[in-house]
Design a protein around this motif. Sequence first.
Motif, PDB file in Angstrom:
ATOM      1  N   ALA A 280      43.087  32.866  25.858  1.00 20.68           N
ATOM      2  CA  ALA A 280      42.243  34.051  26.054  1.00 20.68           C
ATOM      3  C   ALA A 280      40.966  33.952  25.252  1.00 20.68           C
ATOM      4  O   ALA A 280      40.954  33.436  24.144  1.00 20.68           O
ATOM      5  CB  ALA A 280      43.020  35.298  25.637  1.00 20.68           C
ATOM      6  N   LYS A 281      39.881  34.431  25.840  1.00 21.99           N
ATOM      7  CA  LYS A 281      38.634  34.528  25.088  1.00 21.99           C
ATOM      8  C   LYS A 281      37.794  35.683  25.611  1.00 21.99           C
ATOM      9  O   LYS A 281      38.105  36.267  26.635  1.00 21.99           O
ATOM     10  CB  LYS A 281      37.870  33.213  25.145  1.00 21.99           C
ATOM     11  CG  LYS A 281      37.504  32.704  26.527  1.00 21.99           C
ATOM     12  CD  LYS A 281      36.711  31.405  26.355  1.00 21.99           C
ATOM     13  CE  LYS A 281      36.139  30.924  27.657  1.00 21.99           C
ATOM     14  NZ  LYS A 281      35.253  29.766  27.471  1.00 21.99           N
ATOM     15  N   MET A 282      36.733  36.012  24.878  1.00 15.50           N
ATOM     16  CA  MET A 282      35.843  37.090  25.288  1.00 15.50           C
ATOM     17  C   MET A 282      34.820  36.530  26.272  1.00 15.50           C
ATOM     18  O   MET A 282      34.159  35.524  25.990  1.00 15.50           O
ATOM     19  CB  MET A 282      35.127  37.667  24.066  1.00 15.50           C
ATOM     20  CG  MET A 282      36.036  38.372  23.091  1.00 15.50           C
ATOM     21  SD  MET A 282      36.664  39.946  23.731  1.00 15.50           S
ATOM     22  CE  MET A 282      35.214  40.987  23.542  1.00 15.50           C
TER      23      MET A 282
ATOM     24  N   HIS B 246      28.439  42.945  33.371  1.00 15.47           N
ATOM     25  CA  HIS B 246      27.799  42.794  32.064  1.00 15.47           C
ATOM     26  C   HIS B 246      28.657  43.253  30.893  1.00 15.47           C
ATOM     27  O   HIS B 246      28.159  43.329  29.776  1.00 15.47           O
ATOM     28  CB  HIS B 246      26.446  43.495  32.067  1.00 15.47           C
ATOM     29  CG  HIS B 246      25.401  42.708  32.804  1.00 15.47           C
ATOM     30  ND1 HIS B 246      25.489  42.465  34.162  1.00 15.47           N
ATOM     31  CD2 HIS B 246      24.285  42.079  32.377  1.00 15.47           C
ATOM     32  CE1 HIS B 246      24.451  41.732  34.533  1.00 15.47           C
ATOM     33  NE2 HIS B 246      23.712  41.478  33.476  1.00 15.47           N
ATOM     34  N   VAL B 247      29.902  43.595  31.145  1.00 10.04           N
ATOM     35  CA  VAL B 247      30.778  43.946  30.017  1.00 10.04           C
ATOM     36  C   VAL B 247      31.380  42.662  29.469  1.00 10.04           C
ATOM     37  O   VAL B 247      31.557  41.679  30.198  1.00 10.04           O
ATOM     38  CB  VAL B 247      31.891  44.922  30.449  1.00 10.04           C
ATOM     39  CG1 VAL B 247      32.934  44.238  31.313  1.00 10.04           C
ATOM     40  CG2 VAL B 247      32.569  45.563  29.233  1.00 10.04           C
ATOM     41  N   GLN B 248      31.663  42.666  28.178  1.00 10.16           N
ATOM     42  CA  GLN B 248      32.323  41.517  27.579  1.00 10.16           C
ATOM     43  C   GLN B 248      33.708  41.956  27.131  1.00 10.16           C
ATOM     44  O   GLN B 248      33.836  42.945  26.407  1.00 10.16           O
ATOM     45  CB  GLN B 248      31.512  41.055  26.372  1.00 10.16           C
ATOM     46  CG  GLN B 248      31.956  39.715  25.862  1.00 10.16           C
ATOM     47  CD  GLN B 248      31.109  39.244  24.715  1.00 10.16           C
ATOM     48  OE1 GLN B 248      30.633  40.040  23.924  1.00 10.16           O
ATOM     49  NE2 GLN B 248      30.935  37.953  24.603  1.00 10.16           N
ATOM     50  N   GLU B 249      34.735  41.272  27.612  1.00  9.35           N
ATOM     51  CA  GLU B 249      36.098  41.651  27.232  1.00  9.35           C
ATOM     52  C   GLU B 249      37.018  40.440  27.303  1.00  9.35           C
ATOM     53  O   GLU B 249      36.607  39.343  27.683  1.00  9.35           O
ATOM     54  CB  GLU B 249      36.605  42.804  28.109  1.00  9.35           C
ATOM     55  CG  GLU B 249      36.703  42.490  29.592  1.00  9.35           C
ATOM     56  CD  GLU B 249      37.043  43.733  30.423  1.00  9.35           C
ATOM     57  OE1 GLU B 249      36.777  44.862  29.978  1.00  9.35           O
ATOM     58  OE2 GLU B 249      37.599  43.549  31.521  1.00  9.35           O
ATOM     59  N   LYS B 250      38.260  40.681  26.948  1.00 16.75           N
ATOM     60  CA  LYS B 250      39.227  39.579  26.863  1.00 16.75           C
ATOM     61  C   LYS B 250      39.613  39.085  28.263  1.00 16.75           C
ATOM     62  O   LYS B 250      39.974  39.882  29.127  1.00 16.75           O
ATOM     63  CB  LYS B 250      40.476  40.081  26.145  1.00 16.75           C
ATOM     64  CG  LYS B 250      41.537  39.039  25.944  1.00 16.75           C
ATOM     65  CD  LYS B 250      42.783  39.675  25.335  1.00 16.75           C
ATOM     66  CE  LYS B 250      43.973  38.768  25.530  1.00 16.75           C
ATOM     67  NZ  LYS B 250      45.230  39.429  25.204  1.00 16.75           N
TER      68      LYS B 250
ATOM     69  N   PHE C  60      37.446  40.786  18.332  1.00 17.76           N
ATOM     70  CA  PHE C  60      38.504  40.069  19.037  1.00 17.76           C
ATOM     71  C   PHE C  60      39.077  38.969  18.141  1.00 17.76           C
ATOM     72  O   PHE C  60      40.297  38.811  18.012  1.00 17.76           O
ATOM     73  CB  PHE C  60      37.940  39.491  20.335  1.00 17.76           C
ATOM     74  CG  PHE C  60      38.869  38.568  21.069  1.00 17.76           C
ATOM     75  CD1 PHE C  60      40.017  39.046  21.680  1.00 17.76           C
ATOM     76  CD2 PHE C  60      38.594  37.208  21.153  1.00 17.76           C
ATOM     77  CE1 PHE C  60      40.875  38.190  22.356  1.00 17.76           C
ATOM     78  CE2 PHE C  60      39.442  36.352  21.835  1.00 17.76           C
ATOM     79  CZ  PHE C  60      40.584  36.838  22.437  1.00 17.76           C
TER      80      PHE C  60
ATOM     81  N   ALA D 104      38.688  44.224  22.185  1.00 17.48           N
ATOM     82  CA  ALA D 104      37.291  44.608  21.999  1.00 17.48           C
ATOM     83  C   ALA D 104      36.573  44.638  23.325  1.00 17.48           C
ATOM     84  O   ALA D 104      36.951  43.957  24.281  1.00 17.48           O
ATOM     85  CB  ALA D 104      36.608  43.629  21.058  1.00 17.48           C
ATOM     86  N   GLN D 105      35.534  45.458  23.358  1.00 16.30           N
ATOM     87  CA  GLN D 105      34.720  45.584  24.579  1.00 16.30           C
ATOM     88  C   GLN D 105      33.268  45.760  24.119  1.00 16.30           C
ATOM     89  O   GLN D 105      33.007  46.575  23.237  1.00 16.30           O
ATOM     90  CB  GLN D 105      35.186  46.839  25.330  1.00 16.30           C
ATOM     91  CG  GLN D 105      34.471  47.137  26.626  1.00 16.30           C
ATOM     92  CD  GLN D 105      34.747  48.570  27.106  1.00 16.30           C
ATOM     93  OE1 GLN D 105      34.519  49.522  26.382  1.00 16.30           O
ATOM     94  NE2 GLN D 105      35.235  48.709  28.326  1.00 16.30           N
ATOM     95  N   GLY D 106      32.357  44.981  24.665  1.00 11.83           N
ATOM     96  CA  GLY D 106      30.942  45.151  24.353  1.00 11.83           C
ATOM     97  C   GLY D 106      30.157  45.275  25.629  1.00 11.83           C
ATOM     98  O   GLY D 106      30.428  44.541  26.580  1.00 11.83           O
ATOM     99  N   PHE D 107      29.225  46.225  25.680  1.00 13.65           N
ATOM    100  CA  PHE D 107      28.409  46.338  26.898  1.00 13.65           C
ATOM    101  C   PHE D 107      27.091  47.018  26.605  1.00 13.65           C
ATOM    102  O   PHE D 107      26.998  47.829  25.708  1.00 13.65           O
ATOM    103  CB  PHE D 107      29.165  47.049  28.028  1.00 13.65           C
ATOM    104  CG  PHE D 107      29.609  48.468  27.748  1.00 13.65           C
ATOM    105  CD1 PHE D 107      30.665  48.724  26.890  1.00 13.65           C
ATOM    106  CD2 PHE D 107      28.975  49.537  28.356  1.00 13.65           C
ATOM    107  CE1 PHE D 107      31.088  50.029  26.638  1.00 13.65           C
ATOM    108  CE2 PHE D 107      29.395  50.848  28.112  1.00 13.65           C
ATOM    109  CZ  PHE D 107      30.451  51.094  27.253  1.00 13.65           C
ATOM    110  N   PRO D 108      26.063  46.666  27.394  1.00 17.50           N
ATOM    111  CA  PRO D 108      24.757  47.303  27.214  1.00 17.50           C
ATOM    112  C   PRO D 108      24.698  48.634  27.948  1.00 17.50           C
ATOM    113  O   PRO D 108      25.505  48.885  28.837  1.00 17.50           O
ATOM    114  CB  PRO D 108      23.799  46.296  27.856  1.00 17.50           C
ATOM    115  CG  PRO D 108      24.609  45.581  28.879  1.00 17.50           C
ATOM    116  CD  PRO D 108      26.041  45.613  28.408  1.00 17.50           C
TER     117      PRO D 108
ATOM    118  N   VAL E 151      37.449  42.557  34.349  1.00 17.79           N
ATOM    119  CA  VAL E 151      36.849  41.226  34.444  1.00 17.79           C
ATOM    120  C   VAL E 151      37.897  40.186  34.837  1.00 17.79           C
ATOM    121  O   VAL E 151      37.636  39.304  35.661  1.00 17.79           O
ATOM    122  CB  VAL E 151      36.163  40.857  33.111  1.00 17.79           C
ATOM    123  CG1 VAL E 151      35.705  39.403  33.124  1.00 17.79           C
ATOM    124  CG2 VAL E 151      34.974  41.777  32.851  1.00 17.79           C
ATOM    125  N   GLN E 152      39.096  40.314  34.284  1.00 17.15           N
ATOM    126  CA  GLN E 152      40.157  39.368  34.623  1.00 17.15           C
ATOM    127  C   GLN E 152      40.429  39.364  36.125  1.00 17.15           C
ATOM    128  O   GLN E 152      40.545  38.310  36.759  1.00 17.15           O
ATOM    129  CB  GLN E 152      41.448  39.734  33.863  1.00 17.15           C
ATOM    130  CG  GLN E 152      42.583  38.773  34.127  1.00 17.15           C
ATOM    131  CD  GLN E 152      42.390  37.460  33.408  1.00 17.15           C
ATOM    132  OE1 GLN E 152      42.384  37.421  32.184  1.00 17.15           O
ATOM    133  NE2 GLN E 152      42.226  36.382  34.152  1.00 17.15           N
TER     134      GLN E 152
END
Lengths: 406, 193
Positions: free
Chosen positions: A2-4, A172-176, B41, B47-51, A138-139
């Motif tokens: 797993a990664k972001m 554009h979200v960053q998640e696992k 993370f 964790a969650q990051g977004f603009p 996202v997954q």
Amino acid sequence: MAKMMTGYDAVAEAVKACDPDVIPAYPITPQTDIVERISEMVADGELTSEYVRVDSEFNAASTALGASAAGARTFTATCSQGLKLMSEPLFSASGMRLPLVLAIANRSLSAPLSIWGDHTDTFAERDGGMIQFYAEDVQEAMDNIAMAYRVAEDEEISLPALSCLDGFILTHVQEKVEPFSRKEIREFLPERSPVHTLDPSDPKTMGAYARPEHWTETRYEVHQAQLKAKDKIAEAVEEFANIFDREYGLGYNGLLETYRAEDADVLLVALGSVCGTMKYIVDEYRQRGEKIGIVRPRVYRPFPTEELCEVLEDAEAIAVVEKDISLGYQGGLAIDIKSALYSNGSRIPILNFIVGLAGRDVKKDNIKNIVEQTKELRGKLPEDIEFGKEERWEPLRTELLEDDKK
Amino acid sequence: MKTKETKENKIPDNYMKQIRIHGRGGQGSVTMASMMAEAGFESGNYAQGFPSFGVERLGAPIEAFVRFDDKEITDRSQVYSPDYVIVQDSTLIELVDVAKGLSEDGMIIINSSKDAKEIDIDTEAKVLTVDATDIARRHLGRPIMNTALSGAFAKATGLIEKESMAKVIRNTFGGDVGEKNVKAMEEAYRVVE
């Protein structure tokens, strides 16, 4: 491991693992990052696809169609006005029974011009014979790319497939994410083995002129292939779960997922990422002992009629919450759900909520308002809702409306 | 299996922490949100990051968001009630209600050479200032203050481990630039109480 990852990175990684032969690309926000990332992969030699920089989305879809006719695995991505330009070749691709896989970073349509997301773009393609997947996170956006290839390229199906993810919210979200590699996906996704290809040594014509005595049957066969795709999706999610240990609505043939829906009096039905926000509201109601649940179709075409009827039949009231409106009637998803339920003898009242158009944030308070309005309909019948009052806008800023200014 | 069971068991328990970053287009608010999410993370959280999705013009006020939780984060709405606010550019305080919705038990971390008492801001939350621009200038030779600010955030909140932040900074920038940014982050981590 797993990664972001951002949504666009994850989709690009999925495409890399599926290893298309030809990738025509034309940029449009918020999809651009997907094809930009893929172009880097090609430039760095991580991906050996033919990357074709075309002059429009019409050309992107046409190039994908031509390559698919020659037997290639193809990929492209778009949204909004770009999908409008692709619409013509995409309708042709389904009629020609050519598999194409597209990632759609769902975005509103002009006018007014907006770069933000809703489902207007893909709902407008509803009748084109494309299979439509919608991801919640996202997954799932990543995993749906692999499933889209497998189903679209199945020789009994052979249709274009749109793998949709909410523009910005998911791109554009960053998640696992647990990414899959080319080696890992090979077991799930075989090489494409087309039955008919354009080949100079064995000349044939595709998509030629059909007179009225033949045309109807080609349409009928596209329709049959769409319906058959339900079985193929069911097989695909099952095998995907076996290989990757991730399940998508196994109990409903992979066509829909539920959240605390089994004993619910009030069910919220929605597509895509908004269901994630809804889960927090459902949990709040559940803590107070109120039976609220969520039903999330993963696939809009083919439409999961039987599965929806099964999961919705015991509810007392339903809210169909959607980022789309068929102007002059109601939201497209609500229309389909009413048709499915009411033609199966159901008498459940259904409200239709139009939310999140062009990126308007769907707040938790909006979802609470939706639940409260829907709760009032428990024990009532569809005809208890006045004509023209089935569809509600949550929220509507009435101070901006023309009548109000007068 | 993708643990549907844990999703079913998800109960709001006030653990989730929400962060809103205020900056100007070009200051790297989105990169900062992304690095913080990644470091969260790495520190063992979800964790969650977004603009705040927009047309990010140079110099225009923009926002970015981060969420941390001990379970999968599926909230797709923007952050309206942050536990923490980070202000990259103190001139924004006059233009934007940076403390809007900020939890009384929360904290606002402002990049400023002033003392916290000198900052005129309407909030019950703790106000913390750090001269991240000065730290950045000394370590990087440029006023790019995100890594220093993230060090201040890590120390003040304990939500991110310093080692995780350093790892993410090294991965993001690499080489000499990465090391200099790690030094800036570590200095801010040291000076913040």
